[in-house]
Design a protein around this motif. Sequence first.
Motif: not given
Length: 151
Positions: A118-119, A138, A140, A145
């Motif tokens: 999920k990156i 992310s 999501e 990050l």
Amino acid sequence: MKTSVKIITLFLISFLIFSCSSSDNSMDGNCATVCAFTLASGDTAGTAAASIEGTYNLTMHFPDAASPYKEGTKGTFTLMNNILTVEIDGKECITIKNPRLTTAGSTEIQFRDTCRDKISYDVSMTASRSLNEINISSTENNKWLGQFNDQ
């Protein structure tokens, strides 16, 4: 006997032709996970410039507290034919297909791993059309990050 020799010769030639031909799937590499991102309505397909194709050994810098990678984590990124292969020290590699353009007019395209980690690996190009950095966020919640670069 001559027929047998002809058949064997024909078989060997055919075998050599097929075994030496190139495959369109060669960029799938040896990664167990191949993630083909599906563009959503309103997304624009991204295209990596040929000038940034290649293999890059980069280091994580400025990781957010939520980042899965610590400062100094090493990674190898191979970009070829709009396919990104990511090899991060200590993790299984992943191949990601179907990038999307970050924003209209941008020099950044996103390779979104919606399959495993999920990156989003956001490949950024400089004005001179060379690799700038690879930001991660992310998939999501779009939280930034960190950044892989060669500095």
